[in-house]
Design a protein around this motif. Structure first.
Motif, PDB file in Angstrom:
ATOM      1  N   PRO A 127       0.812  -1.234   0.000  1.00 15.95           N
ATOM      2  CA  PRO A 127       0.000   0.000   0.000  1.00 15.95           C
ATOM      3  C   PRO A 127       0.839   1.274   0.000  1.00 15.95           C
ATOM      4  O   PRO A 127       0.356   2.328  -0.436  1.00 15.95           O
ATOM      5  CB  PRO A 127      -0.819  -0.114   1.296  1.00 15.95           C
ATOM      6  N   ALA A 128       2.099   1.209   0.451  1.00 17.23           N
ATOM      7  CA  ALA A 128       2.954   2.393   0.483  1.00 17.23           C
ATOM      8  C   ALA A 128       3.277   2.906  -0.921  1.00 17.23           C
ATOM      9  O   ALA A 128       3.690   4.057  -1.084  1.00 17.23           O
ATOM     10  CB  ALA A 128       4.250   2.088   1.240  1.00 17.23           C
ATOM     11  N   LYS A 129       3.080   2.065  -1.933  1.00 21.72           N
ATOM     12  CA  LYS A 129       3.357   2.472  -3.318  1.00 21.72           C
ATOM     13  C   LYS A 129       2.186   3.240  -3.947  1.00 21.72           C
ATOM     14  O   LYS A 129       2.331   3.780  -5.043  1.00 21.72           O
ATOM     15  CB  LYS A 129       3.667   1.243  -4.181  1.00 21.72           C
ATOM     16  N   LEU A 130       1.058   3.281  -3.267  1.00 22.75           N
ATOM     17  CA  LEU A 130      -0.139   3.913  -3.827  1.00 22.75           C
ATOM     18  C   LEU A 130      -0.305   5.342  -3.316  1.00 22.75           C
ATOM     19  O   LEU A 130      -0.102   5.612  -2.136  1.00 22.75           O
ATOM     20  CB  LEU A 130      -1.383   3.092  -3.469  1.00 22.75           C
ATOM     21  N   ASP A 131      -0.642   6.234  -4.238  1.00 22.79           N
ATOM     22  CA  ASP A 131      -0.976   7.602  -3.865  1.00 22.79           C
ATOM     23  C   ASP A 131      -2.147   8.074  -4.715  1.00 22.79           C
ATOM     24  O   ASP A 131      -2.716   7.285  -5.497  1.00 22.79           O
ATOM     25  CB  ASP A 131       0.242   8.532  -3.966  1.00 22.79           C
ATOM     26  N   ASP A 132      -2.501   9.337  -4.595  1.00 26.88           N
ATOM     27  CA  ASP A 132      -3.680   9.836  -5.305  1.00 26.88           C
ATOM     28  C   ASP A 132      -3.514   9.823  -6.823  1.00 26.88           C
ATOM     29  O   ASP A 132      -4.494   9.903  -7.561  1.00 26.88           O
ATOM     30  CB  ASP A 132      -4.019  11.259  -4.850  1.00 26.88           C
ATOM     31  N   ARG A 133      -2.282   9.737  -7.311  1.00 29.49           N
ATOM     32  CA  ARG A 133      -2.034   9.764  -8.756  1.00 29.49           C
ATOM     33  C   ARG A 133      -1.805   8.378  -9.342  1.00 29.49           C
ATOM     34  O   ARG A 133      -1.570   8.256 -10.534  1.00 29.49           O
ATOM     35  CB  ARG A 133      -0.855  10.685  -9.063  1.00 29.49           C
ATOM     36  N   GLY A 134      -1.871   7.341  -8.533  1.00 31.83           N
ATOM     37  CA  GLY A 134      -1.689   5.985  -9.055  1.00 31.83           C
ATOM     38  C   GLY A 134      -0.695   5.204  -8.232  1.00 31.83           C
ATOM     39  O   GLY A 134      -0.757   5.195  -6.997  1.00 31.83           O
ATOM     40  N   CYS A 135       0.253   4.580  -8.910  1.00 32.40           N
ATOM     41  CA  CYS A 135       1.264   3.747  -8.257  1.00 32.40           C
ATOM     42  C   CYS A 135       2.635   4.355  -8.485  1.00 32.40           C
ATOM     43  O   CYS A 135       3.034   4.610  -9.624  1.00 32.40           O
ATOM     44  CB  CYS A 135       1.220   2.323  -8.813  1.00 32.40           C
ATOM     45  N   LEU A 136       3.366   4.583  -7.392  1.00 32.82           N
ATOM     46  CA  LEU A 136       4.749   5.053  -7.467  1.00 32.82           C
ATOM     47  C   LEU A 136       5.628   3.916  -6.980  1.00 32.82           C
ATOM     48  O   LEU A 136       5.852   3.740  -5.784  1.00 32.82           O
ATOM     49  CB  LEU A 136       4.942   6.309  -6.613  1.00 32.82           C
ATOM     50  N   GLY A 137       6.079   3.105  -7.905  1.00 36.94           N
ATOM     51  CA  GLY A 137       6.830   1.908  -7.566  1.00 36.94           C
ATOM     52  C   GLY A 137       6.452   0.769  -8.490  1.00 36.94           C
ATOM     53  O   GLY A 137       5.693   0.948  -9.451  1.00 36.94           O
ATOM     54  N   VAL A 138       6.939  -0.401  -8.180  1.00 37.70           N
ATOM     55  CA  VAL A 138       6.796  -1.558  -9.074  1.00 37.70           C
ATOM     56  C   VAL A 138       5.605  -2.421  -8.668  1.00 37.70           C
ATOM     57  O   VAL A 138       5.573  -2.929  -7.543  1.00 37.70           O
ATOM     58  CB  VAL A 138       8.087  -2.410  -9.046  1.00 37.70           C
ATOM     59  N   PRO A 139       4.616  -2.606  -9.541  1.00 43.44           N
ATOM     60  CA  PRO A 139       3.529  -3.543  -9.249  1.00 43.44           C
ATOM     61  C   PRO A 139       4.052  -4.969  -9.137  1.00 43.44           C
ATOM     62  O   PRO A 139       5.107  -5.313  -9.682  1.00 43.44           O
ATOM     63  CB  PRO A 139       2.595  -3.403 -10.461  1.00 43.44           C
ATOM     64  N   ASP A 140       3.298  -5.797  -8.434  1.00 37.43           N
ATOM     65  CA  ASP A 140       3.686  -7.208  -8.304  1.00 37.43           C
ATOM     66  C   ASP A 140       3.313  -7.998  -9.546  1.00 37.43           C
ATOM     67  O   ASP A 140       4.012  -8.940  -9.930  1.00 37.43           O
ATOM     68  CB  ASP A 140       3.012  -7.814  -7.065  1.00 37.43           C
ATOM     69  N   LEU A 141       2.206  -7.622 -10.174  1.00 36.01           N
ATOM     70  CA  LEU A 141       1.730  -8.319 -11.378  1.00 36.01           C
ATOM     71  C   LEU A 141       1.181  -7.286 -12.351  1.00 36.01           C
ATOM     72  O   LEU A 141       0.477  -6.357 -11.940  1.00 36.01           O
ATOM     73  CB  LEU A 141       0.659  -9.343 -11.010  1.00 36.01           C
ATOM     74  N   ILE A 142       1.509  -7.455 -13.614  1.00 36.60           N
ATOM     75  CA  ILE A 142       0.974  -6.586 -14.667  1.00 36.60           C
ATOM     76  C   ILE A 142       0.373  -7.464 -15.758  1.00 36.60           C
ATOM     77  O   ILE A 142       0.956  -8.494 -16.132  1.00 36.60           O
ATOM     78  CB  ILE A 142       2.071  -5.669 -15.253  1.00 36.60           C
ATOM     79  N   VAL A 143      -0.789  -7.060 -16.255  1.00 34.95           N
ATOM     80  CA  VAL A 143      -1.452  -7.747 -17.366  1.00 34.95           C
ATOM     81  C   VAL A 143      -1.621  -6.760 -18.510  1.00 34.95           C
ATOM     82  O   VAL A 143      -2.138  -5.658 -18.310  1.00 34.95           O
ATOM     83  CB  VAL A 143      -2.846  -8.282 -16.956  1.00 34.95           C
ATOM     84  N   GLU A 144      -1.174  -7.151 -19.682  1.00 29.68           N
ATOM     85  CA  GLU A 144      -1.426  -6.378 -20.901  1.00 29.68           C
ATOM     86  C   GLU A 144      -2.274  -7.237 -21.834  1.00 29.68           C
ATOM     87  O   GLU A 144      -1.973  -8.423 -22.041  1.00 29.68           O
ATOM     88  CB  GLU A 144      -0.122  -5.993 -21.596  1.00 29.68           C
ATOM     89  N   ILE A 145      -3.338  -6.657 -22.353  1.00 24.71           N
ATOM     90  CA  ILE A 145      -4.253  -7.356 -23.264  1.00 24.71           C
ATOM     91  C   ILE A 145      -3.986  -6.839 -24.669  1.00 24.71           C
ATOM     92  O   ILE A 145      -4.186  -5.660 -24.943  1.00 24.71           O
ATOM     93  CB  ILE A 145      -5.716  -7.132 -22.852  1.00 24.71           C
ATOM     94  N   LEU A 146      -3.524  -7.711 -25.532  1.00 22.28           N
ATOM     95  CA  LEU A 146      -3.095  -7.282 -26.859  1.00 22.28           C
ATOM     96  C   LEU A 146      -4.261  -7.215 -27.827  1.00 22.28           C
ATOM     97  O   LEU A 146      -5.133  -8.067 -27.846  1.00 22.28           O
ATOM     98  CB  LEU A 146      -2.046  -8.240 -27.417  1.00 22.28           C
ATOM     99  N   SER A 147      -4.223  -6.172 -28.630  1.00 23.84           N
ATOM    100  CA  SER A 147      -5.164  -5.982 -29.724  1.00 23.84           C
ATOM    101  C   SER A 147      -4.345  -5.781 -30.991  1.00 23.84           C
ATOM    102  O   SER A 147      -3.129  -5.551 -30.919  1.00 23.84           O
ATOM    103  CB  SER A 147      -6.039  -4.761 -29.458  1.00 23.84           C
ATOM    104  N   PRO A 148      -4.965  -5.857 -32.167  1.00 26.97           N
ATOM    105  CA  PRO A 148      -4.206  -5.673 -33.414  1.00 26.97           C
ATOM    106  C   PRO A 148      -3.420  -4.375 -33.468  1.00 26.97           C
ATOM    107  O   PRO A 148      -2.406  -4.283 -34.146  1.00 26.97           O
ATOM    108  CB  PRO A 148      -5.301  -5.708 -34.482  1.00 26.97           C
ATOM    109  N   GLY A 149      -3.849  -3.344 -32.720  1.00 28.31           N
ATOM    110  CA  GLY A 149      -3.160  -2.065 -32.762  1.00 28.31           C
ATOM    111  C   GLY A 149      -1.857  -2.001 -31.982  1.00 28.31           C
ATOM    112  O   GLY A 149      -1.096  -1.052 -32.111  1.00 28.31           O
ATOM    113  N   ASN A 150      -1.601  -2.984 -31.121  1.00 31.95           N
ATOM    114  CA  ASN A 150      -0.359  -2.968 -30.358  1.00 31.95           C
ATOM    115  C   ASN A 150       0.841  -3.164 -31.279  1.00 31.95           C
ATOM    116  O   ASN A 150       0.864  -4.091 -32.079  1.00 31.95           O
ATOM    117  CB  ASN A 150      -0.354  -4.067 -29.294  1.00 31.95           C
ATOM    118  N   SER A 151       1.844  -2.300 -31.153  1.00 33.16           N
ATOM    119  CA  SER A 151       3.021  -2.415 -32.006  1.00 33.16           C
ATOM    120  C   SER A 151       4.071  -3.295 -31.351  1.00 33.16           C
ATOM    121  O   SER A 151       4.149  -3.405 -30.129  1.00 33.16           O
ATOM    122  CB  SER A 151       3.621  -1.031 -32.269  1.00 33.16           C
ATOM    123  N   LYS A 152       4.891  -3.928 -32.186  1.00 33.58           N
ATOM    124  CA  LYS A 152       5.981  -4.760 -31.675  1.00 33.58           C
ATOM    125  C   LYS A 152       6.974  -3.918 -30.890  1.00 33.58           C
ATOM    126  O   LYS A 152       7.552  -4.369 -29.902  1.00 33.58           O
ATOM    127  CB  LYS A 152       6.676  -5.486 -32.828  1.00 33.58           C
TER     128      LYS A 152
END
Length: 202
Positions: A107-132
């Motif tokens: 919780p120390a990584k969270l502030d009013d503007r989002g996350c300041l620090g490294v998340p434990d898990l990240i998910v990216e959902i790819l669509s045809p528009g995502n570039s290599k």
């Protein structure tokens, strides 16, 4: 103390070499932008495809229900994740992204503007528009900053690849698809039956 917020500008000069989070806060743009190593990456101005949103809201809901009552919290885009290196000052932060979904267990990584620090898990959902290029830079960013688990979901083909951080380097899973039950090392006990998960996503 963070720098005072400068005057709002319409958008960055794309030819300029490097921007910071302090610059990012001044932009008033129609497109969603991210900063990676100070370079600007624009996302599509149009909303994500419907199937992308189906996957995002369903997975975020499953994570939310699983994590309820724990210290870990799940957030979905738009949500700024700032990766500080040597300083937490806005003008020194040059990596700011908006993952589709992220889980933060400190919780120390969270502030009013989002996350300041490294998340434990990240998910990216790819669509045809995502570039290599975008994918390559994000992979390197997440690995170098120590995101412990990075999921890439292919919206159109209903499959999933998981990168797990081991000794500072990502180790990929095999391609996971219908019939597989996904388990997270970062969130022990969380399981995702892909056949069930994608059954109503069309």
């Amino acid at each position: 103390m963070d720098d005072p917020k400068p005057e709002i500008v319409k958008e960055p000069d794309m030819a300029y070499g490097q921007y910071s989070y302090a610059d990012y806060l001044t932009w008033n743009m129609d497109e969603v932008v991210e900063l990676i190593k100070g370079k600007v990456f624009k996302k599509a101005a149009a909303a994500p495809r419907r199937i992308h949103q189906q996957i995002s809201i369903k997975l975020a809901a499953k994570l939310y229900n699983f994590l309820e009552g724990s210290l870990c919290q799940v957030y979905d885009a738009p949500f700024d994740v700032r990766f500080p290196k040597t300083s937490r000052e806005d003008k020194q932060i040059v990596d700011v992204v908006q993952p589709d979904i992220c889980v933060i267990c400190d919780p120390a990584k969270l502030d009013d503007r989002g996350c300041l620090g490294v998340p434990d898990l990240i998910v990216e959902i790819l669509s045809p528009g995502n570039s290599k290029t975008e994918l390559k830079h994000k992979y390197e960013l997440y690995e170098s900053h120590g995101v412990r688990e990075y999921w890439i979901i292919h919206a159109e083909t209903h499959d999933l690849l998981i990168y797990t951080l081991e000794n500072g380097r990502y180790v990929p899973s095999r391609l996971l698809t219908s019939g597989d039950v996904v388990e997270s090392r970062v969130l022990p006990g969380f399981k995702l039956d892909l056949e069930e998960f994608f059954s109503d996503i069309k």
